[in-house]
Design a protein around this motif. Structure first.
Motif, PDB file in Angstrom:
ATOM      1  N   LEU A 123       0.568  -1.260   0.100  1.00 40.50           N
ATOM      2  CA  LEU A 123      -0.083  -0.062  -0.107  1.00 40.50           C
ATOM      3  C   LEU A 123       0.800   1.085   0.070  1.00 40.50           C
ATOM      4  N   ASN A 124       1.904   1.081   0.938  1.00 42.18           N
ATOM      5  CA  ASN A 124       2.702   2.453   0.834  1.00 42.18           C
ATOM      6  C   ASN A 124       3.431   2.545  -0.335  1.00 42.18           C
ATOM      7  N   GLN A 125       3.795   1.534  -0.959  1.00 38.95           N
ATOM      8  CA  GLN A 125       4.395   1.604  -2.333  1.00 38.95           C
ATOM      9  C   GLN A 125       3.492   2.365  -3.527  1.00 38.95           C
ATOM     10  N   ASP A 126       2.475   1.794  -3.338  1.00 43.18           N
ATOM     11  CA  ASP A 126       1.265   2.500  -4.154  1.00 43.18           C
ATOM     12  C   ASP A 126       0.894   4.139  -3.767  1.00 43.18           C
ATOM     13  N   SER A 127       0.810   4.345  -2.671  1.00 38.12           N
ATOM     14  CA  SER A 127       0.432   5.562  -2.083  1.00 38.12           C
ATOM     15  C   SER A 127       1.548   6.717  -2.503  1.00 38.12           C
ATOM     16  N   HIS A 128       2.849   5.940  -2.547  1.00 38.43           N
ATOM     17  CA  HIS A 128       4.087   6.867  -2.766  1.00 38.43           C
ATOM     18  C   HIS A 128       4.030   7.317  -4.199  1.00 38.43           C
ATOM     19  N   TRP A 129       3.582   6.605  -5.044  1.00 36.86           N
ATOM     20  CA  TRP A 129       3.607   6.650  -6.563  1.00 36.86           C
ATOM     21  C   TRP A 129       2.714   7.717  -6.617  1.00 36.86           C
ATOM     22  N   LEU A 130       1.333   7.554  -6.176  1.00 31.41           N
ATOM     23  CA  LEU A 130       0.522   8.668  -6.169  1.00 31.41           C
ATOM     24  C   LEU A 130       0.714   9.885  -5.753  1.00 31.41           C
ATOM     25  N   GLU A 131       1.332   9.956  -4.692  1.00 33.66           N
ATOM     26  CA  GLU A 131       1.954  11.331  -4.042  1.00 33.66           C
ATOM     27  C   GLU A 131       3.026  11.860  -5.067  1.00 33.66           C
ATOM     28  N   GLU A 132       3.793  11.163  -5.399  1.00 31.88           N
ATOM     29  CA  GLU A 132       4.943  11.581  -6.460  1.00 31.88           C
ATOM     30  C   GLU A 132       4.186  12.141  -7.854  1.00 31.88           C
ATOM     31  N   HIS A 133       3.004  11.659  -8.157  1.00 34.31           N
ATOM     32  CA  HIS A 133       2.381  12.044  -9.438  1.00 34.31           C
ATOM     33  C   HIS A 133       1.171  13.233  -9.115  1.00 34.31           C
ATOM     34  N   GLY A 134       1.355  13.893  -8.070  1.00 38.55           N
ATOM     35  CA  GLY A 134       0.330  15.120  -7.925  1.00 38.55           C
ATOM     36  C   GLY A 134      -0.775  14.791  -7.310  1.00 38.55           C
ATOM     37  N   TYR A 135      -1.049  13.481  -6.611  1.00 37.99           N
ATOM     38  CA  TYR A 135      -2.222  12.962  -5.850  1.00 37.99           C
ATOM     39  C   TYR A 135      -2.262  13.736  -4.301  1.00 37.99           C
ATOM     40  N   ALA A 136      -3.223  14.292  -3.832  1.00 41.71           N
ATOM     41  CA  ALA A 136      -3.472  14.645  -2.518  1.00 41.71           C
ATOM     42  C   ALA A 136      -3.779  13.388  -1.635  1.00 41.71           C
ATOM     43  N   ILE A 137      -2.833  13.089  -0.702  1.00 39.79           N
ATOM     44  CA  ILE A 137      -2.973  11.744  -0.024  1.00 39.79           C
ATOM     45  C   ILE A 137      -3.590  11.983   1.450  1.00 39.79           C
ATOM     46  N   HIS A 138      -4.708  11.318   1.697  1.00 39.30           N
ATOM     47  CA  HIS A 138      -5.397  11.508   3.147  1.00 39.30           C
ATOM     48  C   HIS A 138      -5.484  10.303   3.717  1.00 39.30           C
ATOM     49  N   THR A 139      -4.649  10.369   4.809  1.00 41.78           N
ATOM     50  CA  THR A 139      -4.237   9.115   5.560  1.00 41.78           C
ATOM     51  C   THR A 139      -5.397   8.871   6.728  1.00 41.78           C
ATOM     52  N   PHE A 140      -5.503   7.550   6.944  1.00 44.38           N
ATOM     53  CA  PHE A 140      -6.348   7.492   8.246  1.00 44.38           C
ATOM     54  C   PHE A 140      -6.201   6.260   9.014  1.00 44.38           C
ATOM     55  N   ASP A 141      -6.636   6.012  10.205  1.00 45.28           N
ATOM     56  CA  ASP A 141      -6.360   4.933  10.937  1.00 45.28           C
ATOM     57  C   ASP A 141      -7.678   4.489  11.427  1.00 45.28           C
ATOM     58  N   ALA A 142      -8.348   3.486  10.686  1.00 44.63           N
ATOM     59  CA  ALA A 142      -9.676   3.176  10.973  1.00 44.63           C
ATOM     60  C   ALA A 142     -10.035   2.433  12.532  1.00 44.63           C
ATOM     61  N   SER A 143      -8.857   1.854  12.954  1.00 48.77           N
ATOM     62  CA  SER A 143      -8.906   1.140  14.081  1.00 48.77           C
ATOM     63  C   SER A 143      -9.285   2.123  15.160  1.00 48.77           C
ATOM     64  N   CYS A 144      -9.210   3.462  14.927  1.00 51.26           N
ATOM     65  CA  CYS A 144      -9.485   4.424  15.882  1.00 51.26           C
ATOM     66  C   CYS A 144     -10.991   5.050  15.860  1.00 51.26           C
ATOM     67  N   TRP A 145     -11.540   4.512  14.765  1.00 50.96           N
ATOM     68  CA  TRP A 145     -12.889   4.851  14.680  1.00 50.96           C
ATOM     69  C   TRP A 145     -13.804   4.041  15.331  1.00 50.96           C
ATOM     70  N   HIS A 146     -14.069   4.278  16.708  1.00 49.60           N
ATOM     71  CA  HIS A 146     -14.945   3.337  17.466  1.00 49.60           C
ATOM     72  C   HIS A 146     -16.481   3.407  17.117  1.00 49.60           C
ATOM     73  N   ASP A 147     -16.831   4.487  16.647  1.00 49.83           N
ATOM     74  CA  ASP A 147     -18.232   4.545  16.189  1.00 49.83           C
ATOM     75  C   ASP A 147     -18.297   5.592  14.767  1.00 49.83           C
ATOM     76  N   GLU A 148     -19.548   5.893  14.205  1.00 47.48           N
ATOM     77  CA  GLU A 148     -19.685   6.742  13.066  1.00 47.48           C
ATOM     78  C   GLU A 148     -19.105   8.079  13.150  1.00 47.48           C
ATOM     79  N   ILE A 149     -19.486   8.610  14.160  1.00 50.98           N
ATOM     80  CA  ILE A 149     -19.266   9.788  14.418  1.00 50.98           C
ATOM     81  C   ILE A 149     -17.808  10.207  14.541  1.00 50.98           C
ATOM     82  N   GLU A 150     -16.823   9.180  15.127  1.00 49.45           N
ATOM     83  CA  GLU A 150     -15.527   9.488  15.152  1.00 49.45           C
ATOM     84  C   GLU A 150     -14.959   9.101  13.728  1.00 49.45           C
ATOM     85  N   MET A 151     -15.611   8.496  12.916  1.00 49.35           N
ATOM     86  CA  MET A 151     -15.172   8.448  11.376  1.00 49.35           C
ATOM     87  C   MET A 151     -15.442   9.786  10.898  1.00 49.35           C
TER      88      MET A 151
END
Length: 204
Positions: free
Chosen positions: A54-82
């Motif tokens: 995943l990091n390999q593909d994400s790095h490629w996207l970032e190098e090619h002008g993509y805005a990367i928005h990173t999340f850790d879904a294990s911290c989302w204990h309910d919908e509101i936190e998401m």
């Protein structure tokens, strides 16, 4: 005159004078080697078991002008936190309603660069999906729908989801399902890696 409702992604679109410009992929060997083309060809939702891939593909996207928005879904204990997490990362307005309809509305208006695109990179997505399967799948369905609409204007929205479950599956997403990335397409590949990780954790 009353303000008219904005169309999806108006803030990031070309001017009316560029209506004949098609910013999609070209039919060429170079296109087929692009990571974003491989990620989008079967839908925008891409699953990963291995974080390094995943990091390999994400790095490629970032190098090619993509805005990367990173999340850790294990911290989302309910919908509101998401919603709070997404609102903060994407700078949604204060009046964001923190519900799925509001999320769809804000993504519809989200400005995507014509020079690259945007990507959701979500780790441990299966943890949130186990807790709230309906909401988790609705989130992916919203991303899928907005990605499809963005592509009509030559803009690209992609999601890269890491899961700690090698046989994780999404529910239906716009009449499709999330696809495992090209490195881990075979179930046997993911199962073998999972067994290796289990062996490494076992005490000698």
């Amino acid at each position: 005159m009353d303000n008219q409702p904005s169309r999806p992604g108006d803030a990031g679109r070309s001017s009316a004078g560029d209506l004949n410009q098609m910013a999609g992929f070209s039919d060429s060997p170079e296109t087929y080697d692009r990571v974003d083309w491989t990620l989008l060809q079967n839908g925008p939702i891409n699953l990963y078991f291995r974080s390094d891939l995943l990091n390999q593909d994400s790095h490629w996207l970032e190098e090619h002008g993509y805005a990367i928005h990173t999340f850790d879904a294990s911290c989302w204990h309910d919908e509101i936190e998401m919603h709070v997490s997404i609102q903060s990362a994407l700078s949604f307005p204060d009046y964001y309603g923190r519900n799925l309809d509001a999320l769809n509305d804000c993504l519809s208006d989200f400005a995507i660069s014509n020079d690259g695109g945007m990507a959701f990179v979500i780790f441990h997505f299966d943890t949130f999906a186990d807790r709230h399967p309906t909401v988790a799948n609705a989130l992916l369905d919203i991303i899928t729908d907005n990605s499809r609409r963005a592509l009509l204007f030559g803009q690209r929205m992609i999601a890269l989801l890491q899961t700690d479950t090698p046989d994780f599956r999404t529910g239906p997403l716009g009449a499709t399902t999330g696809n495992w990335n090209r490195h881990e397409w075979l179930t046997s590949t993911r199962a073998r890696k999972a067994d290796e990780q289990t062996d490494e954790r076992e005490p000698e």
